[in-house]
Write an enzyme that holds these catalytic residues in place. Structure first.
Site, PDB file in Angstrom:
ATOM      1  N   CYS A  10       0.830  -1.214   0.000  1.00 26.74           N
ATOM      2  CA  CYS A  10       0.000   0.000   0.000  1.00 26.74           C
ATOM      3  C   CYS A  10       0.867   1.268   0.000  1.00 26.74           C
ATOM      4  CB  CYS A  10      -0.912  -0.028   1.230  1.00 26.74           C
ATOM      5  SG  CYS A  10      -1.758   1.522   1.534  1.00 26.74           S
ATOM      6  N   LYS A  37      -9.266  -8.693   5.401  1.00 33.95           N
ATOM      7  CA  LYS A  37      -9.006  -7.725   6.462  1.00 33.95           C
ATOM      8  C   LYS A  37      -9.579  -8.176   7.801  1.00 33.95           C
ATOM      9  CE  LYS A  37     -10.771  -4.349   4.037  1.00 33.95           C
ATOM     10  NZ  LYS A  37     -11.372  -3.073   3.677  1.00 33.95           N
ATOM     11  N   VAL A  50      -6.286   0.914   5.456  1.00 35.40           N
ATOM     12  CA  VAL A  50      -5.007   1.173   6.112  1.00 35.40           C
ATOM     13  C   VAL A  50      -4.305   2.288   5.330  1.00 35.40           C
ATOM     14  CG1 VAL A  50      -4.708  -1.123   7.076  1.00 35.40           C
ATOM     15  CG2 VAL A  50      -3.863  -0.670   4.755  1.00 35.40           C
ATOM     16  N   GLU A  62      -5.825   7.959   7.581  1.00 34.81           N
ATOM     17  CA  GLU A  62      -5.386   8.909   6.548  1.00 34.81           C
ATOM     18  C   GLU A  62      -3.880   9.170   6.715  1.00 34.81           C
ATOM     19  OE1 GLU A  62      -6.543  10.451   3.727  1.00 34.81           O
ATOM     20  OE2 GLU A  62      -8.148   8.996   3.948  1.00 34.81           O
ATOM     21  N   SER A  63      -3.131   8.716   5.718  1.00 37.64           N
ATOM     22  CA  SER A  63      -1.662   8.769   5.814  1.00 37.64           C
ATOM     23  C   SER A  63      -1.110  10.159   6.149  1.00 37.64           C
ATOM     24  CB  SER A  63      -1.048   8.245   4.514  1.00 37.64           C
ATOM     25  OG  SER A  63      -1.592   8.914   3.393  1.00 37.64           O
TER      26      SER A  63
HETATM   27  N1  LIG Z   1      -6.530   8.338   1.601  1.00 37.64           N
HETATM   28  C1  LIG Z   1      -6.103   7.157   2.301  1.00 37.64           C
HETATM   29  C2  LIG Z   1      -6.021   6.002   1.310  1.00 37.64           C
HETATM   30  C3  LIG Z   1      -5.771   4.665   1.993  1.00 37.64           C
HETATM   31  C4  LIG Z   1      -6.009   3.491   1.039  1.00 37.64           C
HETATM   32  O1  LIG Z   1      -6.467   3.660  -0.106  1.00 37.64           O
HETATM   33  N2  LIG Z   1      -5.709   2.284   1.537  1.00 37.64           N
HETATM   34  C5  LIG Z   1      -5.973   1.086   0.775  1.00 37.64           C
HETATM   35  C6  LIG Z   1      -4.723   0.244   0.564  1.00 37.64           C
HETATM   36  S1  LIG Z   1      -3.505   1.095  -0.372  1.00 37.64           S
HETATM   37  C7  LIG Z   1      -6.917   0.181   1.562  1.00 37.64           C
HETATM   38  O2  LIG Z   1      -6.826   0.072   2.760  1.00 37.64           O
HETATM   39  N3  LIG Z   1      -7.817  -0.492   0.855  1.00 37.64           N
HETATM   40  C8  LIG Z   1      -8.694  -1.472   1.428  1.00 37.64           C
HETATM   41  C9  LIG Z   1     -10.119  -1.211   1.096  1.00 37.64           C
HETATM   42  O3  LIG Z   1     -10.424  -0.107   0.606  1.00 37.64           O
HETATM   43  O4  LIG Z   1     -10.894  -2.102   1.345  1.00 37.64           O
HETATM   44  C10 LIG Z   1      -4.764   7.461   3.002  1.00 37.64           C
HETATM   45  O5  LIG Z   1      -4.064   8.384   2.585  1.00 37.64           O
HETATM   46  O6  LIG Z   1      -4.448   6.800   3.995  1.00 37.64           O
END
Ligand SMILES: N[C@@H](CCC(=O)N[C@@H](CS)C(=O)NCC(=O)O)C(=O)O
Length: 202
Positions: A10, A37, A50, A62-63
């Site tokens: 990720c 998950k 995540v 949120e990163s």
């Molecule tokens: N805007 C969020 C994006 C986080 C994101 O897209 N995470 C993805 C993995 S790269 C995730 O957890 N996806 C699982 C899902 O949506 O079910 C950030 O900056 O943290």
């Protein structure tokens, strides 16, 4: 101690791992299988994503929000500029990265329903936006000038994945490639890479 719930491939989780290693404090990284998950992810983050950071009773997602918190808790080395005007400009840039670059990441990560046409459009948008940023990196060592900052953290995971996503930059974007190599050679960057990320680039 801080605990980061992180995806091994990720790019958003990679941002937070990068900052944790830059700060050099104690933390734990828990790898989350995004295809299976654990239930507590949805409890901690209503969007079910995540990265998630937990420190005692504080739960953050949120990163960029996580990274600003880590930066304020552990100010050395400082990754957000000290000057309010520069901080505001940095936040605007971070917002712009999300709107114009990272918005295309989910298409390229092939989650959801993206077809090849959508993926190509995503590749073109990223390529064009990065090419626009190239002149900035001709004289600047990092996004903000001489100092490594949160902007460099935010963009690095995308630059690492260009080949993996099938994005080829034009020759005019050579300063971006050089800049990327500068980021990739940082000890914290290398330490923060997961085995699955290491094999994304030859
Ligand atoms: N805007 C969020 C994006 C986080 C994101 O897209 N995470 C993805 C993995 S790269 C995730 O957890 N996806 C699982 C899902 O949506 O079910 C950030 O900056 O943290």
């Amino acid at each position: 101690m801080m605990v980061l719930y992180s995806g091994t491939t990720c790019p958003f989780s990679q941002r937070c791992r990068f900052v944790l290693f830059e700060k050099g404090m104690d933390f734990e990284i828990r790898d989350i299988d995004l295809y299976n998950k654990p239930e507590d992810i949805a409890v901690m983050n209503p969007y079910g994503q995540v990265p998630i950071l937990v420190e005692r009773d504080l739960i953050l997602y949120e990163s960029n929000i996580i990274n600003e918190y880590i930066d304020e808790r552990f100010p050395h080395p400082q990754l957000m500029p000290a000057d309010p005007i520069m901080r505001a400009r940095t936040r605007l840039f971070l917002y712009n990265f999300e709107k114009e670059l990272f918005v295309h990441v989910s298409t390229l990560e092939n989650r959801g329903i993206s077809d090849e046409k959508q993926r190509d459009a995503a590749r073109t948008s990223i390529r064009d936006r990065l090419a626009q940023l190239a002149p900035l990196l001709v004289k600047n060592k990092f996004m903000l000038g001489e100092d490594f900052s949160m902007l460099d953290v935010a963009i690095a995971p995308l630059l690492w994945r260009l080949e993996h996503y099938g994005i080829e930059l034009p020759k005019s974007a050579a300063p971006i490639q050089k800049y990327a190599e500068r980021l990739f050679s940082r000890p914290a960057y290398i330490e923060a890479l997961t085995p699955s990320e290491k094999v994304m680039r030859r």
